[in-house]
Design a protein around this motif. Structure first.
Motif, PDB file in Angstrom:
ATOM      1  N   LEU A 177      17.303  34.098 -14.474  1.00 47.45           N
ATOM      2  CA  LEU A 177      17.169  35.233 -13.555  1.00 47.45           C
ATOM      3  C   LEU A 177      18.427  36.088 -13.586  1.00 47.45           C
ATOM      4  O   LEU A 177      18.354  37.327 -13.507  1.00 47.45           O
ATOM      5  CB  LEU A 177      16.895  34.724 -12.144  1.00 47.45           C
ATOM      6  N   GLY A 178      19.591  35.437 -13.721  1.00 41.19           N
ATOM      7  CA  GLY A 178      20.840  36.188 -13.802  1.00 41.19           C
ATOM      8  C   GLY A 178      20.948  37.016 -15.062  1.00 41.19           C
ATOM      9  O   GLY A 178      21.651  38.033 -15.094  1.00 41.19           O
ATOM     10  N   ALA A 179      20.230  36.591 -16.117  1.00 44.96           N
ATOM     11  CA  ALA A 179      20.236  37.337 -17.378  1.00 44.96           C
ATOM     12  C   ALA A 179      19.189  38.442 -17.387  1.00 44.96           C
ATOM     13  O   ALA A 179      18.988  39.100 -18.417  1.00 44.96           O
ATOM     14  CB  ALA A 179      20.011  36.378 -18.549  1.00 44.96           C
ATOM     15  N   GLY A 180      18.490  38.620 -16.267  1.00 47.27           N
ATOM     16  CA  GLY A 180      17.511  39.694 -16.175  1.00 47.27           C
ATOM     17  C   GLY A 180      16.096  39.297 -16.511  1.00 47.27           C
ATOM     18  O   GLY A 180      15.215  40.167 -16.586  1.00 47.27           O
ATOM     19  N   PRO A 182      12.369  38.095 -15.875  1.00 50.33           N
ATOM     20  CA  PRO A 182      11.512  38.207 -14.690  1.00 50.33           C
ATOM     21  C   PRO A 182      11.208  36.834 -14.097  1.00 50.33           C
ATOM     22  O   PRO A 182      11.213  35.825 -14.802  1.00 50.33           O
ATOM     23  CB  PRO A 182      10.236  38.867 -15.241  1.00 50.33           C
ATOM     24  N   ASN A 183      10.968  36.811 -12.811  1.00 53.63           N
ATOM     25  CA  ASN A 183      10.637  35.559 -12.126  1.00 53.63           C
ATOM     26  C   ASN A 183       9.144  35.282 -12.305  1.00 53.63           C
ATOM     27  O   ASN A 183       8.353  35.364 -11.371  1.00 53.63           O
ATOM     28  CB  ASN A 183      11.006  35.667 -10.652  1.00 53.63           C
ATOM     29  N   ASP A 184       8.771  34.956 -13.553  1.00 53.23           N
ATOM     30  CA  ASP A 184       7.364  34.758 -13.883  1.00 53.23           C
ATOM     31  C   ASP A 184       7.128  33.327 -14.361  1.00 53.23           C
ATOM     32  O   ASP A 184       8.015  32.469 -14.280  1.00 53.23           O
ATOM     33  CB  ASP A 184       6.920  35.770 -14.936  1.00 53.23           C
ATOM     34  N   ASP A 185       5.930  33.079 -14.879  1.00 51.62           N
ATOM     35  CA  ASP A 185       5.566  31.723 -15.289  1.00 51.62           C
ATOM     36  C   ASP A 185       6.416  31.240 -16.457  1.00 51.62           C
ATOM     37  O   ASP A 185       6.770  30.054 -16.530  1.00 51.62           O
ATOM     38  CB  ASP A 185       4.084  31.671 -15.672  1.00 51.62           C
ATOM     39  N   ALA A 186       6.766  32.143 -17.383  1.00 50.65           N
ATOM     40  CA  ALA A 186       7.577  31.738 -18.531  1.00 50.65           C
ATOM     41  C   ALA A 186       8.948  31.247 -18.073  1.00 50.65           C
ATOM     42  O   ALA A 186       9.467  30.239 -18.575  1.00 50.65           O
ATOM     43  CB  ALA A 186       7.725  32.910 -19.506  1.00 50.65           C
ATOM     44  N   THR A 187       9.539  31.957 -17.115  1.00 52.40           N
ATOM     45  CA  THR A 187      10.833  31.534 -16.575  1.00 52.40           C
ATOM     46  C   THR A 187      10.702  30.209 -15.839  1.00 52.40           C
ATOM     47  O   THR A 187      11.548  29.313 -15.970  1.00 52.40           O
ATOM     48  CB  THR A 187      11.389  32.611 -15.622  1.00 52.40           C
ATOM     49  N   TYR A 188       9.626  30.092 -15.073  1.00 52.15           N
ATOM     50  CA  TYR A 188       9.396  28.853 -14.322  1.00 52.15           C
ATOM     51  C   TYR A 188       9.237  27.663 -15.266  1.00 52.15           C
ATOM     52  O   TYR A 188       9.841  26.598 -15.055  1.00 52.15           O
ATOM     53  CB  TYR A 188       8.154  29.007 -13.448  1.00 52.15           C
ATOM     54  N   GLN A 189       8.438  27.814 -16.321  1.00 54.75           N
ATOM     55  CA  GLN A 189       8.206  26.706 -17.247  1.00 54.75           C
ATOM     56  C   GLN A 189       9.477  26.350 -18.014  1.00 54.75           C
ATOM     57  O   GLN A 189       9.718  25.171 -18.300  1.00 54.75           O
ATOM     58  CB  GLN A 189       7.067  27.052 -18.215  1.00 54.75           C
ATOM     59  N   ALA A 190      10.288  27.342 -18.337  1.00 54.51           N
ATOM     60  CA  ALA A 190      11.565  27.064 -19.003  1.00 54.51           C
ATOM     61  C   ALA A 190      12.479  26.255 -18.089  1.00 54.51           C
ATOM     62  O   ALA A 190      13.189  25.343 -18.533  1.00 54.51           O
ATOM     63  CB  ALA A 190      12.237  28.367 -19.419  1.00 54.51           C
ATOM     64  N   ALA A 191      12.468  26.594 -16.790  1.00 52.21           N
ATOM     65  CA  ALA A 191      13.274  25.847 -15.825  1.00 52.21           C
ATOM     66  C   ALA A 191      12.743  24.425 -15.656  1.00 52.21           C
ATOM     67  O   ALA A 191      13.531  23.473 -15.538  1.00 52.21           O
ATOM     68  CB  ALA A 191      13.289  26.582 -14.485  1.00 52.21           C
ATOM     69  N   ARG A 192      11.426  24.263 -15.666  1.00 51.11           N
ATOM     70  CA  ARG A 192      10.857  22.914 -15.574  1.00 51.11           C
ATOM     71  C   ARG A 192      11.284  22.067 -16.767  1.00 51.11           C
ATOM     72  O   ARG A 192      11.637  20.892 -16.630  1.00 51.11           O
ATOM     73  CB  ARG A 192       9.320  22.985 -15.502  1.00 51.11           C
TER      74      ARG A 192
END
Length: 450
Positions: A177-180, A182-192
């Motif tokens: 999120l800090g790198a810009g 979006p707070n979407d499913d791809a970001t969520y799955q990468a965090a998981r």
């Protein structure tokens, strides 16, 4: 004479008819067998397609092996054909896509709403499956063990082992999120995936650099759906107990429970009806082991492992609410894990020195890392018993109970009674009794536990 001629020709005709009948039956059986094989392959294929696939395994050990990584766990080479699988049970009230669970399932889970739980690996169990089909070994890692973290930026500090997942998740999500992003499913799955990688790396390092070949992540809803598919489930408790937090309400002895009661059975860690009853988080770990053994025993007795429609219901229930690594294949695992389906497995819980408080005020399990790693080595590569002396005569001596694999008793547990096993007088025991969480719990029957 004509009648005799007719009778003489009937023999070959009958033989031809029998031959045709045998061929027809053989063809039908062959087609049925081929159909069963195709069905099994299709079932496994559907499971492999439905389940969420993760790159966390390669990410965990690629990161910790890189020179720039902050963690110190090296990538562990595979030195044998044995298989190690880490089972992670999450207490999150969200599904694999981050969505809140339906209200009816939340009510059944008796675990609060989606605001609780976060991403902690409340169940951590390393399952070791020997390549030769001999007895498998499952090692439970108590969730509150105070360990050094690994596998994510900034790792190296100490916290509860279960929390490595949430720290890895939060670090990755904040970075993206800090790198810009979006707070979407791809970001969520990468965090998981980052959370899974952190948990894998932390557990591997804590256990002494144990190689993890595969992992299976199961949510509470997956557990509930599997329990609902196979209920009623036979369990046994040593004495009557109640807990208003988990919803547990069990009478003493053997009993059959439904899916909602199964959730309470594996989550109970206190007795609210009797404050003098010493029921701890470690006893909950033993409950989880006992539940798995009871389910394996029940499925084997009922022939579920060979009953394809029943297995289909179980696999369909779990596949959409779990995550596994990229290379885990159901058919290959089933071929390797015959000892599991046969109940040939033992469960142990890693020892603790006692209970303590972390600098930030959290209640934790104090551990001796050297003792932990020695225990794991002994469980994964047990020393074979010495051969009996040829000069001995007379009846064989009665075997003394083996000492707990957890190693020497710590000061906090020295006064605790050793786990007692009460085998049945019959060849196939119905239940086996365990007084507490220590020692090995053996598969092949219904364990009776606290």
């Amino acid at each position: 004479m004509a009648e005799q001629g007719s009778g003489a020709g009937a023999g070959p005709a009958r033989r031809r008819r029998w031959l045709r009948a045998v061929l027809i039956v053989a063809t039908v059986l062959a087609l049925a067998g081929a159909g069963a094989v195709v069905y099994v392959v299709q079932l496994a294929g559907r499971f492999n397609a439905n389940v969420h696939r993760s790159d966390a395994l390669s990410e965990a050990f690629a990161e910790t092996a890189s020179p720039s990584a902050t963690a110190s766990t090296p990538s562990v080479p595979k030195l044998s054909k044995d298989t190690n699988i880490l089972i992670m049970g999450l207490d999150s009230r969200l599904d694999e896509n981050g969505r809140p669970l339906p209200q009816d399932i939340q009510n059944a889970l008796h675990a609060g709403d989606d605001s609780g739980g976060f991403y902690n690996a409340n169940v951590l169990m390393l399952v070791h499956i020997p390549a030769d089909g001999s007895r498998s070994t499952a090692i439970s890692v108590p969730r509150d063990d105070y360990v050094q973290t690994a596998g994510f930026p900034g790792a190296g500090f100490k916290t509860k082992v279960k929390e490595a997942y949430s720290y890895g998740f939060a670090a990755k999500q904040a970075a993206l999120l800090g790198a810009g992003r979006p707070n979407d499913d791809a970001t969520y799955q990468a965090a998981r995936d980052a959370g899974r990688a952190a948990e894998l790396a932390t557990v591997s390092a804590f256990l002494g650099g144990v190689r993890i070949d595969h992992f299976v992540e199961i949510t509470m809803v997956a557990f509930y759906q599997v329990a609902r598919a196979i209920a009623p489930i036979t369990v046994c408790v040593n004495r009557a107990t109640q807990d208003t937090f988990s919803g547990a309400d069990f009478r003493a002895g053997t009993q059959q429970i439904d899916a909602q009661q199964a959730m309470a059975f594996v989550r109970q860690r206190r007795d609210t009806s009797d404050p003098t009853y010493d029921f701890t988080d470690l006893d909950r770990t033993r409950r989880q082991q006992a539940f798995i053994v009871s389910v394996l025993h029940q499925l084997k007795q009922a022939g579920t492992f060979t009953n394809l429609p029943k297995m289909e219901a179980v696999l369909d229930a779990v596949s959409k609410n779990m995550a596994v690594d990229r290379s885990l294949d159901l058919l290959t695992l089933a071929q390797q894990a015959t000892s599991l389906t046969g109940g040939n497995i033992s469960f142990s819980t890693l020892p603790i020195l006692g209970f303590g408080t972390s600098p930030d005020g959290a209640s934790v399990n104090l551990v001796d890392v050297a003792q932990i790693q020695a225990t794991v080595r002994a469980l994964l590569a047990p020393t074979p018993p010495p051969a009996p002396k040829a000069t001995r005569t007379g009846p064989a001596p009665t075997a003394a109970p083996s000492s707990p694999a957890a190693g020497p008793a710590s000061p906090s547990s020295a006064a605790a009674p050793a786990p007692t096993a009460t085998p049945s007088r019959t060849a196939a025991p119905t239940t086996t009794t365990y007084a507490d969480w220590q020692g090995q719990l053996q598969g092949g029957s219904v364990p009776c536990v606290k």
